[in-house]
Design an enzyme around this catalytic site. Structure first.
Site, PDB file in Angstrom:
ATOM      1  N   ASP A  23       0.818  -1.223   0.000  1.00 31.44           N
ATOM      2  CA  ASP A  23       0.000   0.000   0.000  1.00 31.44           C
ATOM      3  C   ASP A  23       0.853   1.275   0.000  1.00 31.44           C
ATOM      4  O   ASP A  23       1.959   1.288   0.537  1.00 31.44           O
ATOM      5  CB  ASP A  23      -0.918  -0.021   1.233  1.00 31.44           C
ATOM      6  CG  ASP A  23      -2.071   0.957   1.097  1.00 31.44           C
ATOM      7  OD1 ASP A  23      -2.360   1.397  -0.033  1.00 31.44           O
ATOM      8  OD2 ASP A  23      -2.686   1.291   2.134  1.00 31.44           O
ATOM      9  N   ASN A  25       1.207   3.356  -2.946  1.00 28.19           N
ATOM     10  CA  ASN A  25       1.716   3.732  -4.275  1.00 28.19           C
ATOM     11  C   ASN A  25       1.175   5.084  -4.728  1.00 28.19           C
ATOM     12  O   ASN A  25       1.908   5.921  -5.259  1.00 28.19           O
ATOM     13  CB  ASN A  25       1.298   2.701  -5.326  1.00 28.19           C
ATOM     14  CG  ASN A  25       1.896   1.336  -5.090  1.00 28.19           C
ATOM     15  OD1 ASN A  25       2.823   1.196  -4.287  1.00 28.19           O
ATOM     16  ND2 ASN A  25       1.383   0.328  -5.768  1.00 28.19           N
ATOM     17  N   HIS A  40       2.239   3.041  -9.052  1.00 28.31           N
ATOM     18  CA  HIS A  40       2.053   1.595  -9.234  1.00 28.31           C
ATOM     19  C   HIS A  40       3.258   0.989  -9.954  1.00 28.31           C
ATOM     20  O   HIS A  40       3.673  -0.127  -9.660  1.00 28.31           O
ATOM     21  CB  HIS A  40       0.762   1.305 -10.006  1.00 28.31           C
ATOM     22  CG  HIS A  40      -0.461   1.730  -9.249  1.00 28.31           C
ATOM     23  ND1 HIS A  40      -0.670   1.369  -7.934  1.00 28.31           N
ATOM     24  CD2 HIS A  40      -1.527   2.502  -9.600  1.00 28.31           C
ATOM     25  CE1 HIS A  40      -1.813   1.899  -7.517  1.00 28.31           C
ATOM     26  NE2 HIS A  40      -2.339   2.595  -8.508  1.00 28.31           N
ATOM     27  N   GLU A  70     -12.225  -4.801  -3.847  1.00 27.05           N
ATOM     28  CA  GLU A  70     -12.767  -3.438  -3.702  1.00 27.05           C
ATOM     29  C   GLU A  70     -12.074  -2.432  -4.641  1.00 27.05           C
ATOM     30  O   GLU A  70     -12.589  -1.333  -4.858  1.00 27.05           O
ATOM     31  CB  GLU A  70     -12.604  -2.947  -2.261  1.00 27.05           C
ATOM     32  CG  GLU A  70     -13.557  -3.589  -1.252  1.00 27.05           C
ATOM     33  CD  GLU A  70     -13.229  -5.038  -0.930  1.00 27.05           C
ATOM     34  OE1 GLU A  70     -12.026  -5.390  -0.875  1.00 27.05           O
ATOM     35  OE2 GLU A  70     -14.167  -5.838  -0.772  1.00 27.05           O
ATOM     36  N   ASN A  71     -10.910  -2.812  -5.182  1.00 19.42           N
ATOM     37  CA  ASN A  71     -10.142  -1.855  -5.984  1.00 19.42           C
ATOM     38  C   ASN A  71     -10.777  -1.527  -7.343  1.00 19.42           C
ATOM     39  O   ASN A  71     -10.344  -0.589  -8.025  1.00 19.42           O
ATOM     40  CB  ASN A  71      -8.686  -2.326  -6.175  1.00 19.42           C
ATOM     41  CG  ASN A  71      -7.842  -2.190  -4.918  1.00 19.42           C
ATOM     42  OD1 ASN A  71      -6.944  -2.979  -4.659  1.00 19.42           O
ATOM     43  ND2 ASN A  71      -8.115  -1.164  -4.106  1.00 19.42           N
TER      44      ASN A  71
END
Ligand code: IPE
Ligand code: IPE
Ligand code: MG
Length: 247
Positions: A23, A25, A40, A70-71
């Protein structure tokens, strides 16, 4: 978990299985005035480095959270950029995993993933089958959610009961684990979350029952070997009791 070896107390060895929520990015990129997608890209580089390092120090399994159920709420551009990076990594992996002895496995529901990416994942699965079980294994969580994984397991078990292959009272912790994406893989001893967030965000809900947690403010693209060493050193200081009492 039943059927799995649990070592109580402290240990001088690195964990056999480390899991990381990659987490930070987006914030890393925003702080540099760059688009989130640049974060990313940098995060993917960090994954390559940390996977190699884990392999070199004798960690057996590294599980990384790459894209959650959820992304999909993110912009189409961002989702497409993440998928493109995964494709690039898989294309590379097809050429190098045999040489480097890196097994690659996916956790998550691959149904909504593009046919192209799924075909590549099948290809890396085939290469993995030819590698030794003793080789280092990276598990990439793609369209993964802990709740979704549990629901998929429950549905499959119900189907197997309806088909007469299983009986409801056969179900125990070991049996249930065999229905999860992580079947055959020991639970992670250590879960790392960079970026300062103090939550699981639907990661490995079943498997994390007795994991040790390490949180750091470092953003994932800045996470390095020294930070992993710190996490492992911290883990080695923990007194793991699994509900027992200190001897
Ligand atoms: C993690 O970084 C990568 C994914 C969730 C795909 P983020 O993109 O969540 O970065 P932040 O949390 O917004 O900084
Ligand atoms: C968790 O990070 C998922 C991945 C790292 C792939 P998120 O950035 O999606 O989680 P939240 O939204 O902060 O809980
Ligand atoms: Mg995030």
């Amino acid at each position: 978990m039943a059927g799995q070896e649990r070592k109580a107390g402290r240990t001088a060895e690195p964990p056999r299985h480390i899991a990381i929520i990659m987490d930070g990015n987006g914030r890393w990129a925003t702080r540099r005035g760059l688009p989130r997608t640049a974060g990313h890209k940098a995060g993917a580089e960090t994954f390559r480095r940390i996977a190699t390092y884990c392999k070199n120090i004798g960690v057996k399994y590294l599980t990384v959270y790459a894209f959650s159920t959820e992304n999909w709420k993110r912009s189409e551009t961002e989702v497409a950029a993440i998928m493109a990076l995964l494709k690039k990594y898989l294309l590379e992996a097809v050429d190098t995993m045999e040489r480097d002895h890196i097994r690659l496995h996916f956790f998550g529901d691959m149904t909504p993933i593009s046919p192209e990416l799924r075909a590549l994942a099948r290809e890396t699965d085939e290469i993995t089958e030819h590698l030794s079980r003793d080789d280092f294994q990276a598990n990439v969580c793609l369209n993964y959610g802990g709740r979704d994984e549990i629901l998929r397991a429950v549905r499959q078990f119900a189907e197997d009961c309806a088909a007469g292959i299983r009986k409801p009272y056969d179900m125990d912790e070991e049996e249930f684990s065999s229905y999860l994406d992580s079947r055959g893989i020991p639970d992670p001893e250590l879960i790392i979350r960079p970026s300062g967030e103090l939550r699981l965000s639907n990661f490995l809900l079943w498997q994390s029952a007795y994991s040790e947690f390490y949180f750091t403010d470092t953003l994932w693209p800045d996470f390095d070997e020294a930070e992993l060493d710190r996490a492992i050193a911290e883990f080695q200081k923990r007194d793991r009791r699994f509900g027992g009492v200190k001897k």
